[in-house]
Write an enzyme that holds these catalytic residues in place. Structure first.
Site, PDB file in Angstrom:
ATOM      1  N   LYS A  14       2.533  -3.137   7.425  1.00  0.00           N
ATOM      2  CA  LYS A  14       3.259  -3.725   5.717  1.00  0.00           C
ATOM      3  C   LYS A  14       3.985  -3.234   5.804  1.00  0.00           C
ATOM      4  O   LYS A  14       4.624  -3.593   4.859  1.00  0.00           O
ATOM      5  CB  LYS A  14       1.286  -2.953   4.941  1.00  0.00           C
ATOM      6  CG  LYS A  14       0.170  -3.045   5.461  1.00  0.00           C
ATOM      7  CD  LYS A  14       0.113  -4.597   4.387  1.00  0.00           C
ATOM      8  CE  LYS A  14       0.138  -5.076   2.981  1.00  0.00           C
ATOM      9  NZ  LYS A  14      -0.165  -6.053   2.552  1.00  0.00           N
ATOM     10  N   THR A  24       0.882  -1.007  -0.153  1.00  0.00           N
ATOM     11  CA  THR A  24      -0.499  -0.085   0.310  1.00  0.00           C
ATOM     12  C   THR A  24       0.896   0.840  -0.006  1.00  0.00           C
ATOM     13  O   THR A  24       1.722   0.997   0.580  1.00  0.00           O
ATOM     14  CB  THR A  24      -0.915   0.355   1.046  1.00  0.00           C
ATOM     15  OG1 THR A  24      -1.328   1.276   1.592  1.00  0.00           O
ATOM     16  CG2 THR A  24       0.016  -0.094   2.220  1.00  0.00           C
ATOM     17  N   ASP A  25      -0.035   2.026  -0.286  1.00  0.00           N
ATOM     18  CA  ASP A  25       1.131   3.595  -0.678  1.00  0.00           C
ATOM     19  C   ASP A  25       1.144   4.142   0.795  1.00  0.00           C
ATOM     20  O   ASP A  25       1.899   5.191   1.810  1.00  0.00           O
ATOM     21  CB  ASP A  25       0.859   4.806  -1.428  1.00  0.00           C
ATOM     22  CG  ASP A  25      -1.446   4.953  -0.758  1.00  0.00           C
ATOM     23  OD1 ASP A  25      -1.292   4.189  -0.311  1.00  0.00           O
ATOM     24  OD2 ASP A  25      -1.756   5.524  -1.443  1.00  0.00           O
ATOM     25  N   GLU A  26       0.211   3.807   1.897  1.00  0.00           N
ATOM     26  CA  GLU A  26       0.186   4.175   3.302  1.00  0.00           C
ATOM     27  C   GLU A  26       1.832   3.933   3.923  1.00  0.00           C
ATOM     28  O   GLU A  26       1.762   4.563   4.897  1.00  0.00           O
ATOM     29  CB  GLU A  26      -1.218   3.169   4.160  1.00  0.00           C
ATOM     30  CG  GLU A  26      -2.296   3.716   3.437  1.00  0.00           C
ATOM     31  CD  GLU A  26      -3.561   3.394   3.967  1.00  0.00           C
ATOM     32  OE1 GLU A  26      -3.398   3.273   5.429  1.00  0.00           O
ATOM     33  OE2 GLU A  26      -4.267   2.917   3.952  1.00  0.00           O
ATOM     34  N   TYR A  74      -1.942  -0.578  11.214  1.00  0.00           N
ATOM     35  CA  TYR A  74      -2.281  -1.088   9.590  1.00  0.00           C
ATOM     36  C   TYR A  74      -0.443  -0.808   8.678  1.00  0.00           C
ATOM     37  O   TYR A  74       0.054  -2.185   8.735  1.00  0.00           O
ATOM     38  CB  TYR A  74      -3.638  -0.910   8.570  1.00  0.00           C
ATOM     39  CG  TYR A  74      -3.066  -0.962   7.399  1.00  0.00           C
ATOM     40  CD1 TYR A  74      -3.724  -2.727   6.781  1.00  0.00           C
ATOM     41  CD2 TYR A  74      -3.288  -0.142   6.582  1.00  0.00           C
ATOM     42  CE1 TYR A  74      -3.163  -3.000   5.501  1.00  0.00           C
ATOM     43  CE2 TYR A  74      -3.124  -0.205   5.212  1.00  0.00           C
ATOM     44  CZ  TYR A  74      -3.300  -1.857   4.740  1.00  0.00           C
ATOM     45  OH  TYR A  74      -3.371  -2.311   3.074  1.00  0.00           O
TER      46      TYR A  74
HETATM   47  P1  NAD Z   1      -9.338  -7.559   2.287  1.00  0.00           P
HETATM   48  O1  NAD Z   1      -9.516  -7.049   3.355  1.00  0.00           O
HETATM   49  O2  NAD Z   1     -10.800  -7.286   1.040  1.00  0.00           O
HETATM   50  O3  NAD Z   1      -8.976  -9.195   1.763  1.00  0.00           O
HETATM   51  C1  NAD Z   1      -8.125  -9.537   2.910  1.00  0.00           C
HETATM   52  C2  NAD Z   1      -8.855 -10.790   2.390  1.00  0.00           C
HETATM   53  O4  NAD Z   1      -7.471 -11.665   2.726  1.00  0.00           O
HETATM   54  C3  NAD Z   1      -9.301 -12.095   2.652  1.00  0.00           C
HETATM   55  O5  NAD Z   1      -9.798 -12.726   1.703  1.00  0.00           O
HETATM   56  C4  NAD Z   1      -8.657 -12.595   4.510  1.00  0.00           C
HETATM   57  O6  NAD Z   1      -9.932 -13.464   4.430  1.00  0.00           O
HETATM   58  C5  NAD Z   1      -7.889 -12.995   3.492  1.00  0.00           C
HETATM   59  N1  NAD Z   1      -6.981 -13.107   5.065  1.00  0.00           N
HETATM   60  C6  NAD Z   1      -6.468 -12.565   5.864  1.00  0.00           C
HETATM   61  N2  NAD Z   1      -5.676 -13.075   6.871  1.00  0.00           N
HETATM   62  C7  NAD Z   1      -5.320 -14.214   6.585  1.00  0.00           C
HETATM   63  C8  NAD Z   1      -4.150 -14.677   6.595  1.00  0.00           C
HETATM   64  N3  NAD Z   1      -3.394 -15.001   7.762  1.00  0.00           N
HETATM   65  N4  NAD Z   1      -3.831 -15.890   5.242  1.00  0.00           N
HETATM   66  C9  NAD Z   1      -4.711 -15.904   4.573  1.00  0.00           C
HETATM   67  N5  NAD Z   1      -5.508 -15.187   4.197  1.00  0.00           N
HETATM   68  C10 NAD Z   1      -5.511 -14.047   5.528  1.00  0.00           C
HETATM   69  O7  NAD Z   1      -8.193  -6.460   2.139  1.00  0.00           O
HETATM   70  P2  NAD Z   1      -8.016  -5.994   0.240  1.00  0.00           P
HETATM   71  O8  NAD Z   1      -8.812  -4.780   0.520  1.00  0.00           O
HETATM   72  O9  NAD Z   1      -8.344  -7.106  -0.589  1.00  0.00           O
HETATM   73  O10 NAD Z   1      -6.728  -5.887   0.037  1.00  0.00           O
HETATM   74  C11 NAD Z   1      -5.304  -7.025  -0.244  1.00  0.00           C
HETATM   75  C12 NAD Z   1      -3.961  -6.541  -0.732  1.00  0.00           C
HETATM   76  O11 NAD Z   1      -3.921  -5.369  -0.865  1.00  0.00           O
HETATM   77  C13 NAD Z   1      -3.382  -6.248   1.467  1.00  0.00           C
HETATM   78  O12 NAD Z   1      -2.362  -6.796   1.066  1.00  0.00           O
HETATM   79  C14 NAD Z   1      -3.779  -4.460   0.796  1.00  0.00           C
HETATM   80  O13 NAD Z   1      -3.014  -4.652   2.238  1.00  0.00           O
HETATM   81  C15 NAD Z   1      -3.514  -4.698  -0.181  1.00  0.00           C
HETATM   82  N6  NAD Z   1      -3.907  -3.232  -0.774  1.00  0.00           N
HETATM   83  C16 NAD Z   1      -5.424  -3.042  -0.052  1.00  0.00           C
HETATM   84  C17 NAD Z   1      -6.047  -1.071  -0.734  1.00  0.00           C
HETATM   85  C18 NAD Z   1      -7.320  -0.891  -0.918  1.00  0.00           C
HETATM   86  O14 NAD Z   1      -7.279   0.253  -1.012  1.00  0.00           O
HETATM   87  N7  NAD Z   1      -7.970  -1.987  -0.172  1.00  0.00           N
HETATM   88  C19 NAD Z   1      -5.128  -0.516  -1.235  1.00  0.00           C
HETATM   89  C20 NAD Z   1      -3.293  -1.165  -1.606  1.00  0.00           C
HETATM   90  C21 NAD Z   1      -2.841  -2.221  -1.182  1.00  0.00           C
HETATM   91  P1  TYD Z   2     -10.848   4.039   4.235  1.00  0.00           P
HETATM   92  O1  TYD Z   2     -11.756   3.506   3.137  1.00  0.00           O
HETATM   93  O2  TYD Z   2     -10.672   3.303   5.577  1.00  0.00           O
HETATM   94  O3  TYD Z   2      -9.554   3.650   3.715  1.00  0.00           O
HETATM   95  P2  TYD Z   2      -7.621   3.932   4.657  1.00  0.00           P
HETATM   96  O4  TYD Z   2      -8.003   4.418   5.349  1.00  0.00           O
HETATM   97  O5  TYD Z   2      -6.949   2.765   4.232  1.00  0.00           O
HETATM   98  O6  TYD Z   2      -7.512   5.074   3.822  1.00  0.00           O
HETATM   99  O7  TYD Z   2     -11.159   5.482   4.136  1.00  0.00           O
HETATM  100  C1  TYD Z   2     -10.578   6.443   3.572  1.00  0.00           C
HETATM  101  C2  TYD Z   2     -10.329   7.967   4.347  1.00  0.00           C
HETATM  102  O8  TYD Z   2     -12.002   7.789   4.454  1.00  0.00           O
HETATM  103  C3  TYD Z   2     -10.424   7.923   4.891  1.00  0.00           C
HETATM  104  O9  TYD Z   2      -9.449   9.038   4.774  1.00  0.00           O
HETATM  105  C4  TYD Z   2     -10.995   7.552   6.434  1.00  0.00           C
HETATM  106  C5  TYD Z   2     -12.349   8.337   5.389  1.00  0.00           C
HETATM  107  N1  TYD Z   2     -13.450   7.533   6.443  1.00  0.00           N
HETATM  108  C6  TYD Z   2     -14.504   8.486   6.719  1.00  0.00           C
HETATM  109  O10 TYD Z   2     -14.288  10.066   6.781  1.00  0.00           O
HETATM  110  N2  TYD Z   2     -15.186   7.815   7.785  1.00  0.00           N
HETATM  111  C7  TYD Z   2     -16.029   6.461   7.150  1.00  0.00           C
HETATM  112  O11 TYD Z   2     -16.401   6.101   7.779  1.00  0.00           O
HETATM  113  C8  TYD Z   2     -14.275   5.592   7.530  1.00  0.00           C
HETATM  114  C9  TYD Z   2     -15.034   3.894   7.292  1.00  0.00           C
HETATM  115  C10 TYD Z   2     -13.014   5.414   6.373  1.00  0.00           C
END
Ligand code: NAD
Ligand code: TYD
Length: 351
Positions: free
Chosen positions: A162, A132-134, A158
């Protein structure tokens, strides 16, 4: 074939579906099915022999060794993680367990498998870690966007977990020669997004007549990328990325949270107007800010475009319109997720 982890989550399931749509290479999908994993995301490939689902933990070395031995993948893609910042604030331990300890055990299992491969398979093998960019921390209004050389400065449990996993992946390349690739992507949105995150939460709350909670002043900025663009970036890095490198992935779409939610409301006002004719914006409610809330993320995605020719296909406007339409058309998925019915189905299926 390839092995993906976390392929029943939001991004992982989109990746699995797209992978099988654009090619024929089989895929083994290892997912623990935590609250965030949902096999319903994959129901369209229930009968597809190219997809093998295995329920399990990336940290289960015995299981992972068996899978690697049985399926001999040419690559692994690690999506599995605890992914929600707010949950990491309430219960950081799960994040350390999966994102740090789990990734470490997974790396060890993959290293043992990779070390025993013949020279040709060894050099062709890839371990792609999805991050992630975070990990880069927070930006001021005028700061330049994150590049691949921006120092890591994670601020939430989080992002710290990561960052730790990214460092382990990097170390396994430098120390053991494991052929790794890392992607650092901005906020995704799109189909199958679990409604704990901003966009799906506000969409579902809007339709249910509930408040749309905006943390603090709503002026926090995120870069937004349509999930299918993230999937194509990962395919691109997997096939052409330079071993040991990291690639930032982003949508060139910086938006303040309040603007995102206003846009959602405007689309819903057109597609599914409220019975009283009032805009969904009336449901916006400002709530207490998230502790340690990062103010701004921005991604400079020049490297992946220059080296691999990858660019996002969707603008925020086209991607968000597709997303709203998907949620409106997939009400059964929405109600199962909300009611928790899909969890009962899982217990029935796997108990
Ligand atoms: P998500 O929470 O929707 O899905 C995570 C999946 O991993 C789930 O299906 C869960 O059951 C599985 N999981 C959790 N712990 C596990 C373990 N110990 N062993 C096997 N499986 C396990 O997450 P997402 O949003 O799909 O993100 C996927 C990846 O991309 C993550 O690594 C996250 O950090 C990264 N990412 C997410 C975003 C975003 O905006 N959602 C952006 C950048 C990077
Ligand atoms: P989120 O979707 O949780 O992603 P991330 O924290 O990984 O960026 O949140 C996106 C942005 O929205 C973040 O600045 C937090 C804000 N947010 C709210 O303002 N209200 C909400 O209920 C949630 C879940 C997030």
């Amino acid at each position: 074939m390839i092995l993906v982890t976390g392929g029943a989550g939001f991004i992982g399931s989109n990746f699995v579906l797209d992978w099988l749509a654009v090619g024929d290479e089989p895929i083994v999908n290892l997912d623990l099915l935590t609250y965030a994993g949902n096999l319903e995301n994959l129901s369209s490939i229930d009968d597809d022999p190219r997809h093998t689902f295995v329920r399990g933990d990336i940290g289960d070395s015995k299981l992972v060794a068996e899978l690697l031995h049985k399926y001999t993948p040419r690559a692994v893609i690690n999506f599995a993680a605890e992914s929600h910042v707010d949950r990491s604030i309430h219960s950081p331990e799960d994040f350390i367990q999966t994102n740090v300890v789990g990734t470490f055990h997974f790396l060890e299992s993959v290293r043992a498998y990779w070390s025993a491969l013949d020279d040709q398979s060894k050099s062709g093998f890839r371990f792609l870690h999805v991050s992630t960019d975070e990990v880069y921390g927070t930006l001021g209004d005028k700061d330049p966007a994150f590049t691949e050389t921006t120092p890591y400065a994670p601020n939430s449990p989080y992002s710290a977990s990561k960052a730790a996993s990214d460092h382990l992946v990097r170390a396994y390349h430098h120390t053991y020669g494991l052929p790794v690739l890392t992607t650092n992507c901005s906020n995704n949105y799109g189909p199958y997004h679990f409604p704990e995150k901003l966009i799906p939460l506000c969409l579902l709350n809007a339709m249910a007549g509930k408040p749309l909670p905006i943390y603090g002043d709503g002026q926090q900025v995120r870069d937004w990328l349509f999930v299918k663009d993230h999937c194509s970036a990962i395919r691109s890095v997997l096939s052409d990325g330079r071993v040991g490198e990291t690639y930032n992935v982003g949508g060139w779409n910086e938006k303040a949270n309040l603007d995102v939610v206003n846009t959602l409301c405007e689309i819903l006002d057109k597609l599914k107007p409220r019975a009283d004719g009032v805009s969904y914006k009336a449901q916006i409610t400002f709530v207490k800010d998230r502790p340690g809330h990062d103010r701004r993320y921005a991604i400079d995605a020049t490297k992946i475009e220059r080296e691999l020719g990858w660019k996002p296909q969707e603008t925020f406007e086209t991607g968000i319109a597709k997303t709203v339409a998907w949620y409106l058309e997939n009400q059964p998925w929405v109600s199962n997720v909300v009611s928790g019915e899909y969890r009962q189905w899982l217990n029935k299926q796997y108990s």
